[in-house]
Design a protein around this motif. Structure first.
Motif, short mmCIF file in Angstrom:
data_model
loop_
_atom_site.label_atom_id
_atom_site.label_comp_id
_atom_site.label_asym_id
_atom_site.label_seq_id
_atom_site.Cartn_x
_atom_site.Cartn_y
_atom_site.Cartn_z
N CYS A 87 0.83 -1.21 0.10
CA CYS A 87 -0.07 0.09 0.13
C CYS A 87 0.93 1.22 -0.13
CB CYS A 87 -0.76 -0.20 1.34
SG CYS A 87 -2.19 -1.06 1.06
N ALA A 88 2.15 1.27 0.70
CA ALA A 88 2.95 2.59 0.49
C ALA A 88 3.63 3.05 -0.81
CB ALA A 88 4.11 2.15 1.79
N ASN A 89 3.56 1.88 -1.76
CA ASN A 89 4.07 2.30 -2.89
C ASN A 89 3.22 2.18 -3.90
OD1 ASN A 89 5.51 1.27 -5.32
ND2 ASN A 89 7.25 1.50 -4.17
N LYS A 90 2.97 3.19 -4.81
CA LYS A 90 1.87 3.30 -5.74
C LYS A 90 1.97 2.26 -6.72
CE LYS A 90 0.38 7.80 -5.05
NZ LYS A 90 1.09 8.12 -3.51
N VAL A 91 3.40 1.98 -7.18
CA VAL A 91 3.80 1.21 -8.15
C VAL A 91 3.26 -0.39 -7.83
CG1 VAL A 91 5.31 -0.26 -9.47
CG2 VAL A 91 5.49 2.28 -9.20
N LYS A 92 3.66 -0.78 -6.49
CA LYS A 92 3.10 -2.03 -6.31
C LYS A 92 1.74 -2.04 -5.99
CE LYS A 92 7.51 -2.90 -3.89
NZ LYS A 92 8.45 -3.46 -2.56
N ASN A 93 0.97 -1.02 -5.24
CA ASN A 93 -0.42 -1.01 -5.19
C ASN A 93 -1.00 -1.14 -6.39
OD1 ASN A 93 -2.69 -0.23 -4.09
ND2 ASN A 93 -1.95 1.25 -2.69
N SER A 94 -0.72 -0.51 -7.58
CA SER A 94 -1.51 -0.59 -8.74
C SER A 94 -0.97 -2.12 -9.41
CB SER A 94 -0.74 0.35 -9.85
OG SER A 94 -0.86 1.66 -9.29
N LEU A 95 0.02 -2.68 -9.33
CA LEU A 95 0.18 -3.91 -9.77
C LEU A 95 -0.73 -5.00 -9.01
CD1 LEU A 95 4.15 -3.96 -10.20
CD2 LEU A 95 2.42 -4.32 -12.05
N ALA A 96 -0.84 -4.76 -7.97
CA ALA A 96 -1.74 -5.71 -7.10
C ALA A 96 -3.14 -5.46 -7.50
CB ALA A 96 -1.63 -5.47 -5.54
N LEU A 97 -3.51 -4.31 -7.55
CA LEU A 97 -5.05 -4.04 -8.21
C LEU A 97 -5.29 -4.66 -9.34
CD1 LEU A 97 -5.50 -0.68 -6.89
CD2 LEU A 97 -6.47 -2.49 -5.87
N GLU A 98 -4.39 -4.60 -10.36
CA GLU A 98 -4.39 -4.86 -11.84
C GLU A 98 -4.31 -6.41 -11.88
OE1 GLU A 98 -4.64 -4.69 -15.90
OE2 GLU A 98 -5.15 -3.16 -14.39
N GLY A 99 -3.56 -7.16 -10.99
CA GLY A 99 -3.41 -8.55 -10.98
C GLY A 99 -4.56 -8.95 -10.42
N ALA A 100 -5.23 -8.57 -9.47
CA ALA A 100 -6.61 -9.05 -9.07
C ALA A 100 -7.92 -8.70 -9.84
CB ALA A 100 -6.59 -8.53 -7.57
#
Length: 298
Positions: A87-100
């Motif tokens: 959640c703290a990193n927008k790149v990781k956040n976006s990748l997690a949302l897209e992956g789900a």
């Protein structure tokens, strides 16, 4: 229940939580991370007897490291270190949302000014440039022209810190002057509010007006999926409306961010739901479940 609160400043949100815990006669230990030393094997004395540790650190770096240490000490922590990191990193956040499979704004990441400018030109104007790490709408830019893009990219490239050289570029979502914040516990919505403003940034921290919103089935499903995507916990899920229905009412949503140290004071002021009470209910359930798991393992 003995609850530890990791903090660096006691804000209105933490006061609400502390008051609710104390009214229920729970023991509370306030753990000021500014004064702690975290060893590799032994937990600081303040943290040794807690049943659950709640991360309310204001600084992202402290949150990320303190939760990792808590897990190394086998102390149940909310939110988990992995959730905090995503959640703290927008790149990781976006990748997690897209992956789900969660609808989220189209995003490019580039590592040089020239590559970033190519992305911006392909997005068209306006588009949005965000810092990879950041909150409260700070250091975000709505880019309306190539000359503005060139100037902002040059400034970021010369700022020095490597994070400014990770260019996170996102489509501009033409939302109806507001966005939606829903606070949830393990994917179950507690309450939601709209944040409205004449400015394109609709963060409450930027002075947006807030009002309660009824959580629809579509919102509920998105919140649950987004929560699962980042690991669950006590979260703030931010949605934007992307269309209108046959009656002209906003419909269709995109999830642009999930927040792991969510602030809820503004929400608590506009909703009939007692947000801190709901959070403590959940903490009690979590602590009980963790105790049962520990007993089963012995």
């Amino acid at each position: 229940m003995n609850v530890g609160i990791l903090y660096s400043r006691i804000r209105r949100d933490e006061k609400l939580l502390l008051n609710e815990l104390r009214e229920r006669d729970h023991e509370v230990v306030k753990v000021d991370v500014r004064k702690q030393r975290f060893g590799l094997s032994d937990a600081p004395e303040d943290m040794q007897d807690v049943d659950v540790l709640v991360d309310r650190c204001l600084a992202t770096s402290r949150s990320l490291y303190a939760t990792q240490f808590a897990e190394a000490y086998d102390i149940p922590v909310v939110n988990a270190a992995e959730t905090a990191e995503v959640c703290a990193n927008k790149v990781k956040n976006s990748l997690a949302l897209e992956g789900a499979g969660v609808p989220t704004p189209t995003t490019d990441v580039a590592f040089t000014k020239d590559a970033a400018l190519e992305s911006i030109e392909e997005f068209g104007y306006p588009c949005v440039l965000k810092p990879v790490i950041g909150s409260w709408g700070r250091l975000m830019a709505k880019i309306d022209s190539r000359s503005a893009a060139e100037a902002i990219l040059e400034h970021k490239e010369t700022l020095g810190h490597y994070e400014h050289k990770v260019f996170y570029i996102q489509e501009f979502v033409d939302k109806p002057g507001r966005d939606i914040r829903i606070v949830a516990v393990d994917g179950e919505p507690v309450a939601g509010m709209v944040r409205s403003s004449d400015h394109w940034l609709t963060n409450a921290a930027k002075g947006a007006e807030t009002a309660e919103i009824e959580i629809t089935d579509e919102m509920r499903e998105l919140v649950e999926t987004a929560s699962d995507a980042v690991g669950g916990g006590l979260l703030g899920i931010d949605l934007m409306e992307t269309g209108v229905d046959d009656d002209g009412n906003p419909s269709g949503y995109t999830v642009h961010e999930v927040n792991h140290t969510v602030e809820f004071k503004a929400l608590n002021e506009v909703t009939d739901v007692d947000v801190p009470a709901e959070v403590v209910d959940w903490l009690e359930e979590r602590a009980g479940a963790d105790e049962e798991t520990a007993e089963a393992a012995t």
